[in-house]
Design a protein around this motif. Structure first.
Motif, PDB file in Angstrom:
ATOM      1  N   ASP A 452       0.857  -1.195   0.000  1.00 51.89           N
ATOM      2  CA  ASP A 452       0.000   0.000   0.000  1.00 51.89           C
ATOM      3  C   ASP A 452       0.889   1.239   0.000  1.00 51.89           C
ATOM      4  OD1 ASP A 452      -3.078   0.890   0.871  1.00 51.89           O
ATOM      5  OD2 ASP A 452      -1.508   2.300   1.445  1.00 51.89           O
ATOM      6  N   ASN A 453       0.744   2.047  -1.045  1.00 55.66           N
ATOM      7  CA  ASN A 453       1.522   3.279  -1.158  1.00 55.66           C
ATOM      8  C   ASN A 453       0.627   4.517  -1.171  1.00 55.66           C
ATOM      9  OD1 ASN A 453       4.344   2.229  -1.545  1.00 55.66           O
ATOM     10  ND2 ASN A 453       3.317   1.131  -3.190  1.00 55.66           N
ATOM     11  N   ASN A 454      -0.603   4.351  -0.730  1.00 50.98           N
ATOM     12  CA  ASN A 454      -1.529   5.476  -0.675  1.00 50.98           C
ATOM     13  C   ASN A 454      -1.247   6.343   0.553  1.00 50.98           C
ATOM     14  OD1 ASN A 454      -2.997   4.666  -2.987  1.00 50.98           O
ATOM     15  ND2 ASN A 454      -4.103   3.147  -1.757  1.00 50.98           N
ATOM     16  N   SER A 455      -1.910   7.468   0.621  1.00 47.30           N
ATOM     17  CA  SER A 455      -1.798   8.317   1.805  1.00 47.30           C
ATOM     18  C   SER A 455      -2.415   7.608   2.998  1.00 47.30           C
ATOM     19  CB  SER A 455      -2.532   9.638   1.578  1.00 47.30           C
ATOM     20  OG  SER A 455      -3.937   9.403   1.493  1.00 47.30           O
ATOM     21  N   ILE A 456      -2.041   8.028   4.203  1.00 46.23           N
ATOM     22  CA  ILE A 456      -2.601   7.388   5.394  1.00 46.23           C
ATOM     23  C   ILE A 456      -4.105   7.608   5.469  1.00 46.23           C
ATOM     24  CG2 ILE A 456      -2.139   9.371   6.918  1.00 46.23           C
ATOM     25  CD1 ILE A 456      -1.504   7.198   9.108  1.00 46.23           C
ATOM     26  N   GLU A 457      -4.567   8.754   4.977  1.00 43.97           N
ATOM     27  CA  GLU A 457      -6.005   9.015   4.995  1.00 43.97           C
ATOM     28  C   GLU A 457      -6.756   8.022   4.110  1.00 43.97           C
ATOM     29  OE1 GLU A 457      -3.819  12.569   6.245  1.00 43.97           O
ATOM     30  OE2 GLU A 457      -3.708  11.333   4.419  1.00 43.97           O
ATOM     31  N   GLN A 458      -6.225   7.766   2.912  1.00 42.76           N
ATOM     32  CA  GLN A 458      -6.891   6.828   2.015  1.00 42.76           C
ATOM     33  C   GLN A 458      -6.810   5.408   2.568  1.00 42.76           C
ATOM     34  OE1 GLN A 458      -5.738   7.164  -2.074  1.00 42.76           O
ATOM     35  NE2 GLN A 458      -6.901   5.359  -2.715  1.00 42.76           N
ATOM     36  N   GLN A 460      -6.661   4.529   5.698  1.00 43.02           N
ATOM     37  CA  GLN A 460      -7.621   4.419   6.796  1.00 43.02           C
ATOM     38  C   GLN A 460      -9.051   4.327   6.269  1.00 43.02           C
ATOM     39  OE1 GLN A 460      -6.404   7.947   8.895  1.00 43.02           O
ATOM     40  NE2 GLN A 460      -5.147   6.800  10.374  1.00 43.02           N
ATOM     41  N   ALA A 461      -9.344   5.126   5.250  1.00 44.76           N
ATOM     42  CA  ALA A 461     -10.698   5.120   4.688  1.00 44.76           C
ATOM     43  C   ALA A 461     -11.039   3.768   4.083  1.00 44.76           C
ATOM     44  CB  ALA A 461     -10.824   6.222   3.640  1.00 44.76           C
ATOM     45  N   GLU A 462     -10.058   3.046   3.600  1.00 48.06           N
ATOM     46  CA  GLU A 462     -10.284   1.742   2.969  1.00 48.06           C
ATOM     47  C   GLU A 462     -10.215   0.590   3.955  1.00 48.06           C
ATOM     48  OE1 GLU A 462      -7.477   1.647  -0.229  1.00 48.06           O
ATOM     49  OE2 GLU A 462      -8.628   3.052  -1.466  1.00 48.06           O
ATOM     50  N   GLY A 463     -10.122   0.904   5.258  1.00 47.81           N
ATOM     51  CA  GLY A 463     -10.176  -0.140   6.275  1.00 47.81           C
ATOM     52  C   GLY A 463      -8.902  -0.362   7.046  1.00 47.81           C
ATOM     53  N   ALA A 464      -7.820   0.361   6.727  1.00 50.65           N
ATOM     54  CA  ALA A 464      -6.537   0.253   7.441  1.00 50.65           C
ATOM     55  C   ALA A 464      -6.029  -1.189   7.474  1.00 50.65           C
ATOM     56  CB  ALA A 464      -6.663   0.825   8.855  1.00 50.65           C
ATOM     57  N   HIS A 465      -6.116  -1.858   6.333  1.00 54.48           N
ATOM     58  CA  HIS A 465      -5.691  -3.255   6.267  1.00 54.48           C
ATOM     59  C   HIS A 465      -4.177  -3.358   6.120  1.00 54.48           C
ATOM     60  CE1 HIS A 465      -9.808  -4.524   6.059  1.00 54.48           C
ATOM     61  NE2 HIS A 465     -10.035  -3.849   4.952  1.00 54.48           N
ATOM     62  N   GLU A 466      -3.553  -4.169   6.961  1.00 52.24           N
ATOM     63  CA  GLU A 466      -2.123  -4.420   6.855  1.00 52.24           C
ATOM     64  C   GLU A 466      -1.871  -5.528   5.836  1.00 52.24           C
ATOM     65  OE1 GLU A 466      -0.343  -4.885  10.686  1.00 52.24           O
ATOM     66  OE2 GLU A 466      -0.903  -2.861  11.335  1.00 52.24           O
ATOM     67  N   ILE A 467      -0.584  -5.783   5.578  1.00 56.59           N
ATOM     68  CA  ILE A 467      -0.196  -6.651   4.464  1.00 56.59           C
ATOM     69  C   ILE A 467      -0.790  -8.051   4.591  1.00 56.59           C
ATOM     70  CG2 ILE A 467       1.994  -7.260   5.591  1.00 56.59           C
ATOM     71  CD1 ILE A 467       1.460  -6.869   1.804  1.00 56.59           C
ATOM     72  N   ASN A 468      -0.861  -8.608   5.795  1.00 55.15           N
ATOM     73  CA  ASN A 468      -1.382  -9.960   5.952  1.00 55.15           C
ATOM     74  C   ASN A 468      -2.836 -10.052   5.495  1.00 55.15           C
ATOM     75  OD1 ASN A 468      -0.459 -12.619   7.009  1.00 55.15           O
ATOM     76  ND2 ASN A 468      -2.252 -12.403   8.328  1.00 55.15           N
ATOM     77  N   ALA A 469      -3.652  -9.054   5.895  1.00 57.68           N
ATOM     78  CA  ALA A 469      -5.063  -9.058   5.499  1.00 57.68           C
ATOM     79  C   ALA A 469      -5.216  -8.856   3.998  1.00 57.68           C
ATOM     80  CB  ALA A 469      -5.815  -7.968   6.260  1.00 57.68           C
ATOM     81  N   ARG A 470      -4.421  -7.960   3.427  1.00 58.58           N
ATOM     82  CA  ARG A 470      -4.502  -7.740   1.979  1.00 58.58           C
ATOM     83  C   ARG A 470      -4.102  -8.999   1.222  1.00 58.58           C
ATOM     84  NH1 ARG A 470      -1.840  -2.936   3.476  1.00 58.58           N
ATOM     85  NH2 ARG A 470       0.104  -3.585   2.488  1.00 58.58           N
ATOM     86  N   ALA A 471      -3.082  -9.682   1.727  1.00 60.05           N
ATOM     87  CA  ALA A 471      -2.609 -10.896   1.051  1.00 60.05           C
ATOM     88  C   ALA A 471      -3.638 -12.021   1.141  1.00 60.05           C
ATOM     89  CB  ALA A 471      -1.281 -11.346   1.657  1.00 60.05           C
ATOM     90  N   LEU A 472      -4.286 -12.165   2.283  1.00 60.69           N
ATOM     91  CA  LEU A 472      -5.300 -13.210   2.418  1.00 60.69           C
ATOM     92  C   LEU A 472      -6.485 -12.942   1.506  1.00 60.69           C
ATOM     93  CD1 LEU A 472      -5.149 -13.864   6.258  1.00 60.69           C
ATOM     94  CD2 LEU A 472      -4.354 -15.378   4.429  1.00 60.69           C
ATOM     95  N   LYS A 473      -6.836 -11.685   1.332  1.00 60.84           N
ATOM     96  CA  LYS A 473      -7.893 -11.353   0.367  1.00 60.84           C
ATOM     97  C   LYS A 473      -7.458 -11.752  -1.038  1.00 60.84           C
ATOM     98  CE  LYS A 473     -10.846  -7.653  -1.431  1.00 60.84           C
ATOM     99  NZ  LYS A 473     -10.633  -8.053  -2.822  1.00 60.84           N
ATOM    100  N   ARG A 474      -6.199 -11.492  -1.382  1.00 59.32           N
ATOM    101  CA  ARG A 474      -5.694 -11.863  -2.701  1.00 59.32           C
ATOM    102  C   ARG A 474      -5.752 -13.373  -2.891  1.00 59.32           C
ATOM    103  NH1 ARG A 474      -2.519  -9.401  -6.281  1.00 59.32           N
ATOM    104  NH2 ARG A 474      -3.982  -7.734  -5.787  1.00 59.32           N
ATOM    105  N   VAL A 475      -5.425 -14.127  -1.858  1.00 60.23           N
ATOM    106  CA  VAL A 475      -5.521 -15.587  -1.940  1.00 60.23           C
ATOM    107  C   VAL A 475      -6.940 -15.994  -2.319  1.00 60.23           C
ATOM    108  CG1 VAL A 475      -5.477 -17.720  -0.582  1.00 60.23           C
ATOM    109  CG2 VAL A 475      -3.610 -16.063  -0.362  1.00 60.23           C
ATOM    110  N   GLY A 476      -7.924 -15.428  -1.617  1.00 64.79           N
ATOM    111  CA  GLY A 476      -9.312 -15.756  -1.918  1.00 64.79           C
ATOM    112  C   GLY A 476      -9.706 -15.375  -3.334  1.00 64.79           C
ATOM    113  N   ASP A 477      -9.248 -14.200  -3.780  1.00 67.32           N
ATOM    114  CA  ASP A 477      -9.560 -13.756  -5.143  1.00 67.32           C
ATOM    115  C   ASP A 477      -8.958 -14.705  -6.180  1.00 67.32           C
ATOM    116  OD1 ASP A 477     -10.889 -11.603  -4.061  1.00 67.32           O
ATOM    117  OD2 ASP A 477      -9.272 -10.165  -4.426  1.00 67.32           O
TER     118      ASP A 477
END
Length: 516
Positions: A452-458, A460-477
């Motif tokens: 994630d290279n977005n601003s902290i505001e963006q 946070q607005a998208e759920g403040a997901h850290e790398i583990n959560a983003r990666a697990l979503k990618r696995v499901g996708d």
């Protein structure tokens, strides 16, 4: 894009089909290295390691705990005393000269064949984990369905160029039958090259029989399609199980990794250069034996590298000494003109945390700069190999894709065209709307999808997901988008018939869920 990475028209519909069509799962070609190698040893130091290793082979000897191997060595003219084989350096040099420096790996999909050796490299997922961290990030024993999911991920991740074999252990099948189900899963869920189990000589023969069903016996005779791994018992021992499996692969002309298992400071001297000298002797003894079995058989200088904590005795990953040893082993393999294997993205952390990231990134950079050819354990490895993390698996694969881009070197193709843009823009302008930028931005700079290279505001607005959560979503996708590269029905039927026959013949006495 109407054709997928396995050459078949996509059959999805609606939005699901559109998502699949925009996801690029085409396997990256073999990495052709375009950057200088890191070579810390000069010619005199290479010669010093070589001489020390040859002295070990001639004067200390290597134990071959296998009557067939001992008989083979006697016939070849080696000095055999009991189980210890003393190898003359001239004999070793003559034998390893017949190992092919390059060859081509052949996959079920010919478009995924891989040139291998010299400046060509490939990435292979981790194997052998007795636990996984699953799609809910729970640490548990794996099943055959979990293994299938990993094979599907390996199929869909562009930087993974093999489906490997038992990425995780399927505990819901008897140990004596697992190699059959593991091999079938590798073949069924991906059409990339794969690895073969070497847990016993007969298991290795089963794998090769299945490869012959998939490709044809005559094809195996002249085309590498599957890789076996044979680990040595450092210091200076090769056992009956590994040597029997080695013979099975070499006799069928299939590549085998000759891999001393190094725990630096525990089963080697507590010093980098002497450790490499011992490891080199162990690898050379096995490489030489492959050529006693079958002259000209493909073989790969292998190793597993770790250093041991003098506080706890636990293996460590990502240490500076491991990087230095990789650089040195690369130089030795090139000195002997043989392809070589190393391990990649290793982590000792218990979760997918900063420690895991630092360890893996350090190892990846060293591996790419060392010139390794067979880059194994490239996705998922954590907890010193005790578990494979689904989240780490997809992030590691993206890191390998980034490393791939770096190791290709500098692209000069559009140099003159891009320089013209400097004149067009002039001082104080920006390039975002320039035609060259619009045409090249997608390929000019690697844009990781999981960072994630977005601003902290963006963020946070998208759920403040850290790398583990983003990666697990990618696995499901990815698993939701997976489409099986179908086996030929006749081949599939023959493979399943072979498995059924062998499972009737092999006692299933091993209890399910037995400790690994």
């Amino acid at each position: 894009m109407s054709v997928d990475a396995v050459g078949k028209v996509r059959r999805g519909r609606g939005a699901r089909q559109a998502a699949r069509q925009t996801r690029d799962i085409a396997m990256l070609p073999a990495l052709k290295r375009g950057i200088p190698l890191t070579e810390p040893m000069d010619a005199e130091q290479i010669a010093r390691i070589d001489a020390a290793s040859m002295d070990i082979l001639e004067n200390v000897g290597v134990v071959f705990r296998d009557e067939i191997a001992l008989a083979d060595w006697r016939k070849a003219g080696a000095d055999v005393r009991g189980e210890t084989v003393y190898l003359d350096r001239a004999m070793v040099r003559e034998l390893i000269e017949t190992i092919p420096e390059t060859f081509t790996y052949h996959a079920r999909d010919p478009q995924k064949n891989l040139p291998f050796g010299r400046d060509h490299a490939m990435f292979i997922p981790m194997t052998g984990a007795p636990y996984l961290r699953d799609r809910e990030d729970n640490r548990r024993n794996p099943t055959l369905a979990d293994l299938a999911d990993f094979h599907k991920l390996a199929h869909m991740l562009p930087a993974m160029q093999s489906s490997a074999h038992h990425i995780v252990e399927p505990y819901d099948h008897p140990i004596s039958h697992r190699h059959l189900r593991i091999t079938y899963s590798s073949m069924k869920h991906s059409d990339k090259t794969f690895m073969g189990m070497t847990t016993s000589p007969k298991n290795a023969e089963d794998v090769l029989d299945m490869a012959a069903i998939l490709f044809g016996e005559d094809f195996l005779e002249t085309h590498p399609v599957v890789t076996g791994n044979c680990n040595g018992n450092s210091p200076l021992v090769w056992d009956e199980t590994m040597l029997g499996a080695m013979r099975a692969f070499c006799r069928r002309n299939q590549p085998v990794l000759c891999s001393p298992f190094v725990l630096g400071g525990a089963n080697t001297p507590a010093s980098v250069a002497p450790t490499v000298a011992q490891l080199n002797a162990e690898a050379l003894s096995a490489l030489a034996y492959t050529q006693v079995i079958r002259k000209g058989a493909p073989a790969i200088y292998g190793h597993y590298l770790s250093t041991v904590s003098m506080k706890s005795g636990a293996p460590m990953a990502g240490t500076p000494e491991i990087s230095l040893m990789n650089f040195m082993i690369g130089q030795m393999a090139r000195f002997y003109k043989v392809p070589w294997r190393t391990s990649n993205t290793l982590g000792g952390a218990k979760t997918f945390d900063a420690q895991a990231g630092y360890e893996s990134a350090t190892t990846l950079m060293a591996v790419l700069m060392s010139g390794a050819n067979y880059i194994w354990h490239s996705a998922g490895w954590n907890e010193a190999g005790m578990h494979c993390s689904m989240a780490k698996f997809v992030v590691d694969a993206e890191q390998c894709a980034m490393g791939y881009r770096m190791a290709q070197g500098i692209n000069w193709d559009d140099f003159d065209e891009a320089l013209k843009a400097v004149g067009d823009i002039g001082p104080g302008g920006h390039y975002l709307g320039h035609p060259h930028t619009l045409e090249n931005f997608q390929r000019a700079f690697f844009m990781p999808e999981l960072f994630d290279n977005n601003s902290i505001e963006q963020w946070q607005a998208e759920g403040a997901h850290e790398i583990n959560a983003r990666a697990l979503k990618r696995v499901g996708d990815l698993l939701g988008d997976y489409e099986e590269p179908k086996l030929d029905p006749g081949v599939d039927e023959a493979l399943q018939a072979y498995i059924a026959k062998r499972e009737r013949e092999i006692p299933a006495a091993d209890a399910l869920n037995q400790d690994h």
